[in-house]
Write a protein that holds these residues in place. Structure first.
Motif, PDB file in Angstrom:
ATOM      1  N   ILE A  94       5.989   6.012   8.302  1.00  0.00           N
ATOM      2  CA  ILE A  94       4.872   6.711   8.162  1.00  0.00           C
ATOM      3  C   ILE A  94       4.540   7.743   7.607  1.00  0.00           C
ATOM      4  O   ILE A  94       4.655   8.164   7.366  1.00  0.00           O
ATOM      5  N   VAL A 151       2.311   1.387  14.317  1.00  0.00           N
ATOM      6  CA  VAL A 151       2.868   1.258  13.677  1.00  0.00           C
ATOM      7  C   VAL A 151       4.525   0.799  14.322  1.00  0.00           C
ATOM      8  O   VAL A 151       5.656   0.075  14.111  1.00  0.00           O
ATOM      9  N   ILE A 189      -4.038  -1.478  10.175  1.00  0.00           N
ATOM     10  CA  ILE A 189      -2.787  -1.521  10.626  1.00  0.00           C
ATOM     11  C   ILE A 189      -1.766  -2.355  11.578  1.00  0.00           C
ATOM     12  O   ILE A 189      -1.219  -2.305  11.366  1.00  0.00           O
ATOM     13  N   VAL A 249       4.314   2.319   5.629  1.00  0.00           N
ATOM     14  CA  VAL A 249       2.973   2.515   5.702  1.00  0.00           C
ATOM     15  C   VAL A 249       2.094   3.334   5.914  1.00  0.00           C
ATOM     16  O   VAL A 249       2.530   4.393   6.669  1.00  0.00           O
ATOM     17  N   THR A 273       1.434  -4.324   9.312  1.00  0.00           N
ATOM     18  CA  THR A 273       2.143  -4.416  10.679  1.00  0.00           C
ATOM     19  C   THR A 273       2.912  -5.166  10.877  1.00  0.00           C
ATOM     20  O   THR A 273       4.230  -5.400  10.996  1.00  0.00           O
TER      21      THR A 273
END
Length: 503
Positions: free
Chosen positions: A372, A363, A320, A336, A324
């Motif tokens: 998110i 993120v 992640i 995301v 990002t």
């Protein structure tokens, strides 16, 4: 007045780089680019056509009946001890999952996740057991099929001999392989396949290191192209949800059997999105170890092993973080999604919360504007179980998937009953998780397909319109599954072009 105007104009410019711009997109009207960067064989079966011995991909469940005793091989107690041949019917303990090494060589994993192998500890080296938790040479077998009857097989052990059933309680690897394929040969088994997987692991390992890069790069460069984004924009959609696999963070050299190139395809998607003014929701569809055991999470053999260690969770957070950081500056990055469809009870709420907290922080290290998305667990769960976590962060949405499929409650519903279910039950479900001060709701997957046979075009139109109306009430929006599919009603492109859905 000039000074005041300048200040106001400066504030307007500043807000264009802040939180107000992405919010103007809501609710999203999106489509999933399923079957592109994470393979699902049912979406495009032809991808698998050229795999050698494609019946025997990773995760294929095989059940083996001895022709001499007429009983099935079984991992006694599900694994951890001997292999027997004394079951008159086949279920879990009698099913062996293939781990493919090449088109004829395999490991066989049993119910409790041990591997079939030679009992070297016994001294004779020929008894067959299932005790190893990691396969080695002693757990490596070749499967030979009768060219005249592919459902008859023999299994060659690493000692050079074939498995044979001597009694219902004694299976050994000491047959010379002679004697033909008849019912009098104790090394012959009748094969039944209980299940198959056709995901990213199966296709890349099936084609192997020489062919897989060619096949996958051809698929990535032709399945979704710039014209698809033009089509998306033209037809009133404003976003795409793009499923990706965890191996994308290691591109161009991901761990075997995965192959490099999917990251370049994702880069292309962002370029096309920016060109046509489309927002992107990155969706981690396949987490390391598989969060649900299904092919769309790239499970090797149907096992669900994601989240069992802190290292595994941190590895997923790192994916992640990578994604990002790479796209945070793109005006098209809208959200995301930290993981897709974690399955309860295999994934506990504590494990998921621990991961989500790490993913949320990852993120936010790179973007204050991206939403998110937290996917609700599938299976038994409290639909608002993520609210306390989500309320501690800004710009969070909860993803729910609504299909009038995959459950017996839909098996016998009529056209009107399905439509009423959408208007009544789905509306109630959405209301239950919609609060004035809680996270937004995202119907991240839905489709105008059902269990109804013989439905007319008008029936499909009414059903699709009902879902558009109800899911249009979700504050974050919705995403149809998927843009393309060989099954017409699962293809939004086909549904639009043929007048079934109008946006």
């Amino acid at each position: 007045m000039i000074i005041i105007f300048s200040i106001v104009f400066f504030c307007m410019l500043s807000s264009s780089n802040g939180r107000s711009v992405p919010d103007n997109v809501l609710p999203v009207r999106a489509v999933n680019l399923g079957g592109w960067l994470v393979t699902e064989g049912w979406i495009k079966p032809s991808l698998f056509d050229a795999i050698p011995n494609k019946d025997f991909l990773d995760g294929t469940g095989v059940q083996l009946k001895s022709v001499t005793v007429g009983k099935y091989l079984c991992a006694e107690t599900g694994g951890g001890t001997i292999i027997v041949a004394n079951r008159s019917s086949a279920s879990g303990w009698e099913t062996f999952s293939l781990w493919r090494i090449n088109e004829v060589t395999f490991n066989l994993r049993v119910f409790n996740k041990q591997f079939v192998g030679l009992d070297t500890a016994a001294g004779n080296g020929i008894d067959i057991v299932a005790v190893a938790t990691t396969p080695a040479l002693t757990e490596t077998f070749q499967i030979e099929r009768n060219p005249d009857d592919l459902n008859r097989i023999r299994i060659k052990a690493p000692n050079g001999f074939f498995l044979q059933v001597k009694t219902e309680e004694l299976v050994t690897a000491d047959h010379d392989g002679n004697g033909g394929w008849g019912d009098d040969n104790p090394s012959v088994f009748v094969l039944a396949i209980s299940g198959r997987l056709q995901g990213e692991y199966q296709i890349t390992n099936g084609y192997g290191p020489l062919l897989a890069p060619q096949v996958m790069k051809e698929h990535w460069s032709t399945y979704i192209v710039e014209d698809d984004f033009k089509f998306i924009k033209k037809n009133g959609l404003n976003a795409v949800r793009i499923p990706v696999g965890w191996w994308i963070a290691s591109d161009p050299n991901p761990p075997k059997p995965y192959v490099g190139g999917s990251l370049q395809a994702l880069d292309n998607a962002f370029s096309w999105s920016e060109k046509y003014g489309i927002k992107v929701i990155i969706d981690l569809h396949a987490a390391p170890g598989s969060q649900n055991g299904w092919e769309h999470s790239s499970s090797r053999d149907g096992s669900q092993e994601w989240g069992q260690t802190d290292a595994n969770i941190q590895q997923t957070v790192d994916v992640i973080d990578f994604l990002t950081a790479r796209y945070a500056k793109s005006p098209s990055l809208f959200a995301v999604e930290l993981i897709n469809e974690p399955l309860s009870p295999g994934v506990s709420l504590d494990t998921l919360t621990k991961y989500y907290r790490g993913g949320l922080e990852a993120v936010r290290r790179h973007s204050t504007t991206a939403y998110i998305v937290l996917s609700n667990r599938l299976g038994p769960h409290e639909p608002r179980e993520l609210f306390s976590l989500a309320n501690g962060f800004t710009k969070v949405a909860i993803d729910v998937h609504y299909y009038n499929l995959f459950s017996s409650i839909f098996d016998n519903l009529t056209v009107q009953q399905n439509i009423d279910y959408v208007y009544n039950n789905r509306t109630e479900q959405l209301s239950e998780i919609t609060t004035s001060n809680g996270p937004l709701v995202f119907v991240g997957e839905w489709v105008a397909e059902w269990q109804v046979g013989g439905a007319t075009k008008e029936d499909y139109q009414r059903y699709a319109e009902a879902q558009l109306q109800v899911f249009g009430q979700a504050k974050f929006g919705w995403a149809y599954w998927a843009l393309k599919n060989v099954n017409n009603y699962w293809s939004l492109e086909w549904m639009i072009n043929n007048g079934y859905i109008k946006l």
